[in-house]
Design a protein around this motif. Structure first.
Motif, PDB file in Angstrom:
ATOM      1  N   ARG A  61      12.047   4.591   8.455  1.00 16.87           N
ATOM      2  CA  ARG A  61      12.913   3.680   7.706  1.00 16.87           C
ATOM      3  C   ARG A  61      14.082   4.444   7.084  1.00 16.87           C
ATOM      4  NH1 ARG A  61       8.236   0.947   4.170  1.00 16.87           N
ATOM      5  NH2 ARG A  61       7.726   3.150   4.031  1.00 16.87           N
ATOM      6  N   ILE A  62      15.140   3.695   6.817  1.00 16.61           N
ATOM      7  CA  ILE A  62      16.388   4.294   6.350  1.00 16.61           C
ATOM      8  C   ILE A  62      16.573   4.125   4.841  1.00 16.61           C
ATOM      9  CG2 ILE A  62      18.905   4.025   6.468  1.00 16.61           C
ATOM     10  CD1 ILE A  62      18.592   3.369   9.397  1.00 16.61           C
ATOM     11  N   GLY A  63      17.106   5.158   4.212  1.00 14.64           N
ATOM     12  CA  GLY A  63      17.550   5.022   2.830  1.00 14.64           C
ATOM     13  C   GLY A  63      16.460   5.024   1.786  1.00 14.64           C
TER      14      GLY A  63
ATOM     15  N   SER B 270       0.804  -1.217   0.000  1.00 13.53           N
ATOM     16  CA  SER B 270       0.000   0.000   0.000  1.00 13.53           C
ATOM     17  C   SER B 270       0.841   1.274   0.000  1.00 13.53           C
ATOM     18  CB  SER B 270      -0.913   0.013   1.226  1.00 13.53           C
ATOM     19  OG  SER B 270      -0.123  -0.008   2.410  1.00 13.53           O
ATOM     20  N   GLU B 271       2.171   1.156   0.225  1.00 14.15           N
ATOM     21  CA  GLU B 271       2.998   2.371   0.261  1.00 14.15           C
ATOM     22  C   GLU B 271       4.131   2.246  -0.767  1.00 14.15           C
ATOM     23  OE1 GLU B 271       6.117   2.073   1.736  1.00 14.15           O
ATOM     24  OE2 GLU B 271       5.896   0.049   2.540  1.00 14.15           O
ATOM     25  N   PRO B 272       4.527   3.386  -1.372  1.00 14.41           N
ATOM     26  CA  PRO B 272       5.383   3.363  -2.556  1.00 14.41           C
ATOM     27  C   PRO B 272       6.824   2.936  -2.333  1.00 14.41           C
ATOM     28  CG  PRO B 272       4.922   5.611  -1.889  1.00 14.41           C
ATOM     29  CD  PRO B 272       4.055   4.733  -1.042  1.00 14.41           C
ATOM     30  N   ALA B 273       7.271   2.817  -1.090  1.00 13.74           N
ATOM     31  CA  ALA B 273       8.648   2.361  -0.871  1.00 13.74           C
ATOM     32  C   ALA B 273       8.767   0.850  -1.059  1.00 13.74           C
ATOM     33  CB  ALA B 273       9.120   2.748   0.533  1.00 13.74           C
ATOM     34  N   CYS B 274       7.616   0.183  -1.073  1.00 10.82           N
ATOM     35  CA  CYS B 274       7.614  -1.281  -1.190  1.00 10.82           C
ATOM     36  C   CYS B 274       7.695  -1.705  -2.656  1.00 10.82           C
ATOM     37  CB  CYS B 274       6.330  -1.833  -0.569  1.00 10.82           C
ATOM     38  SG  CYS B 274       6.216  -3.636  -0.585  1.00 10.82           S
ATOM     39  N   HIS B 275       8.517  -2.692  -2.929  1.00 11.78           N
ATOM     40  CA  HIS B 275       8.625  -3.178  -4.307  1.00 11.78           C
ATOM     41  C   HIS B 275       7.269  -3.638  -4.843  1.00 11.78           C
ATOM     42  CE1 HIS B 275      13.208  -4.113  -3.812  1.00 11.78           C
ATOM     43  NE2 HIS B 275      12.924  -2.827  -3.851  1.00 11.78           N
TER      44      HIS B 275
ATOM     45  N   PRO C 197      22.003   4.405  14.763  1.00 11.99           N
ATOM     46  CA  PRO C 197      21.196   4.622  15.962  1.00 11.99           C
ATOM     47  C   PRO C 197      19.782   5.059  15.592  1.00 11.99           C
ATOM     48  CG  PRO C 197      23.018   6.212  15.822  1.00 11.99           C
ATOM     49  CD  PRO C 197      23.119   5.335  14.626  1.00 11.99           C
ATOM     50  N   LEU C 198      18.870   4.840  16.527  1.00 10.39           N
ATOM     51  CA  LEU C 198      17.504   5.307  16.303  1.00 10.39           C
ATOM     52  C   LEU C 198      17.377   6.741  16.757  1.00 10.39           C
ATOM     53  CD1 LEU C 198      16.182   2.044  17.375  1.00 10.39           C
ATOM     54  CD2 LEU C 198      14.712   3.379  15.892  1.00 10.39           C
ATOM     55  N   PRO C 199      16.375   7.461  16.222  1.00 10.64           N
ATOM     56  CA  PRO C 199      16.087   8.802  16.749  1.00 10.64           C
ATOM     57  C   PRO C 199      15.736   8.691  18.230  1.00 10.64           C
ATOM     58  CG  PRO C 199      14.886   8.404  14.725  1.00 10.64           C
ATOM     59  CD  PRO C 199      15.515   7.106  15.109  1.00 10.64           C
ATOM     60  N   ALA C 200      15.982   9.744  18.989  1.00  5.02           N
ATOM     61  CA  ALA C 200      15.763   9.722  20.435  1.00  5.02           C
ATOM     62  C   ALA C 200      14.319   9.402  20.795  1.00  5.02           C
ATOM     63  CB  ALA C 200      16.159  11.058  21.033  1.00  5.02           C
TER      64      ALA C 200
ATOM     65  N   THR D 242      13.178   7.165  -0.246  1.00  7.07           N
ATOM     66  CA  THR D 242      12.767   8.514  -0.583  1.00  7.07           C
ATOM     67  C   THR D 242      11.247   8.654  -0.556  1.00  7.07           C
ATOM     68  OG1 THR D 242      12.809   7.922  -2.915  1.00  7.07           O
ATOM     69  CG2 THR D 242      14.780   8.954  -2.013  1.00  7.07           C
ATOM     70  N   LYS D 243      10.564   7.519  -0.693  1.00  6.33           N
ATOM     71  CA  LYS D 243       9.105   7.546  -0.723  1.00  6.33           C
ATOM     72  C   LYS D 243       8.542   6.993   0.584  1.00  6.33           C
ATOM     73  CE  LYS D 243       9.922   5.299  -4.442  1.00  6.33           C
ATOM     74  NZ  LYS D 243       9.944   4.543  -5.711  1.00  6.33           N
ATOM     75  N   ALA D 244       7.473   7.580   1.061  1.00  9.04           N
ATOM     76  CA  ALA D 244       6.827   7.153   2.320  1.00  9.04           C
ATOM     77  C   ALA D 244       7.835   7.131   3.461  1.00  9.04           C
ATOM     78  CB  ALA D 244       6.180   5.769   2.146  1.00  9.04           C
ATOM     79  N   ALA D 245       8.741   8.101   3.451  1.00 10.45           N
ATOM     80  CA  ALA D 245       9.813   8.136   4.450  1.00 10.45           C
ATOM     81  C   ALA D 245       9.326   8.497   5.840  1.00 10.45           C
ATOM     82  CB  ALA D 245      10.895   9.116   3.996  1.00 10.45           C
ATOM     83  N   GLU D 246       8.092   8.972   5.942  1.00  5.70           N
ATOM     84  CA  GLU D 246       7.591   9.419   7.239  1.00  5.70           C
ATOM     85  C   GLU D 246       7.054   8.279   8.110  1.00  5.70           C
ATOM     86  OE1 GLU D 246       6.203   9.750   4.386  1.00  5.70           O
ATOM     87  OE2 GLU D 246       4.171   8.961   4.594  1.00  5.70           O
ATOM     88  N   LEU D 247       6.751   7.150   7.520  1.00  4.65           N
ATOM     89  CA  LEU D 247       6.181   6.048   8.306  1.00  4.65           C
ATOM     90  C   LEU D 247       7.200   5.492   9.294  1.00  4.65           C
ATOM     91  CD1 LEU D 247       4.320   4.058   5.478  1.00  4.65           C
ATOM     92  CD2 LEU D 247       3.305   5.558   7.208  1.00  4.65           C
ATOM     93  N   PRO D 248       6.807   5.327  10.564  1.00  6.43           N
ATOM     94  CA  PRO D 248       7.735   4.802  11.591  1.00  6.43           C
ATOM     95  C   PRO D 248       7.770   3.280  11.566  1.00  6.43           C
ATOM     96  CG  PRO D 248       5.676   5.385  12.622  1.00  6.43           C
ATOM     97  CD  PRO D 248       5.513   5.719  11.150  1.00  6.43           C
TER      98      PRO D 248
END
Length: 215
Positions: free
Chosen positions: A178-180, A57-62, A202-205, A182-188
């Motif tokens: 998620r790391i690296g 459902s999100e564009p970062a997924c193949h 490291p993870l964000p604080a 460009t799409k749907a980069a906001e999802l935790p």
DNA sequence: CATGGGATTGACT
DNA sequence: GTCAATCCCATGC
């Protein structure tokens, strides 16, 4: 076939291969549940300390592009390996999740080495234990996982995923973006063993607070 | 069939 | 911090 010290250690850390039903759940749930499980190939094994979830459902997924020859593995039955080549160089390992027909997988991004460290060092060409499996391309190189492992059944091997040992405390899991990508980069949708020194980064604080939920 | 873009890593400025 | 390596595959002509 004599049991080595590292094999004995591995038996204490984990138990049986996870059933198909473990993977046949929402991919973010599986990504979190895989923290503290064990990834094994041949004589090498490591504790899974970092994962990421990917869903059609999100564009970062193949699988976002739909069903193609490449993505057929992602849409296949849960509990299989999805291994693909990244940047022309690295093999990245994923576990296919959700019911058959849904394209989703968990990327394993880092391991804490548990067995076969000597072989890992030889394959990686580095000696520091922290550098052996602290990245998705590094861990496949260390464990000798290549594209031929695509579609491998993780319950049977040669690449296997083992559940956490009985009685082991539930690990504290942190979440972050998620790391690296460009799409749907906001999802935790990145998950990590809290406090682990073996992460790719490291993870964000805010990770522990966000860990409470995703999806 | 040609092209462009990566779920990365390691070397280098 | 920047950047090249190198190949698979989805897309478009």
């Amino acid at each position: 076939m004599a049991a080595t010290r590292s094999e004995a250690r591995l038996r204490r850390r984990s138990q049986a291969a996870l059933p198909r039903s473990f993977y046949e759940r929402p991919v973010t749930v599986v990504a979190r549940a895989l923290i503290g499980c064990v990834l094994a190939h041949g004589d090498c094994a490591g504790l899974i300390v970092e994962t990421e979830a990917y869903h059609q459902s999100e564009p970062a997924c193949h699988a976002y592009v739909g069903y193609t020859e490449r993505t057929s593995t992602l849409f296949g039955p849960p509990g299989l390996a999805y291994v693909y080549r990244s940047y022309g160089i690295h093999a990245l390992f994923n576990a296919v999740c959700e019911p058959e027909g849904v394209g989703a997988a968990v990327l394993v991004r880092a391991l804490q080495p548990l067995a076969g460290q000597a072989l890992m060092r030889a394959r990686r060409g580095v000696s520091a234990e922290l550098a052996l499996c602290s990245g998705p391309g590094k861990l496949t190189q260390a464990l000798g996982i290549e594209l031929a492992a695509n579609r491998c059944d993780l319950r049977e091997g040669p690449v296997r995923v083992l559940g956490r040992a009985d009685g082991a405390d539930s690990p504290r899991v942190a979440a972050g973006p998620r790391i690296g990508i460009t799409k749907a980069a906001e999802l935790p949708w990145r998950f990590a063993l809290a406090g682990s020194r073996y992460l790719s980064r490291p993870l964000p604080a805010s990770g522990l607070a966000r860990a409470r939920h995703a999806r």
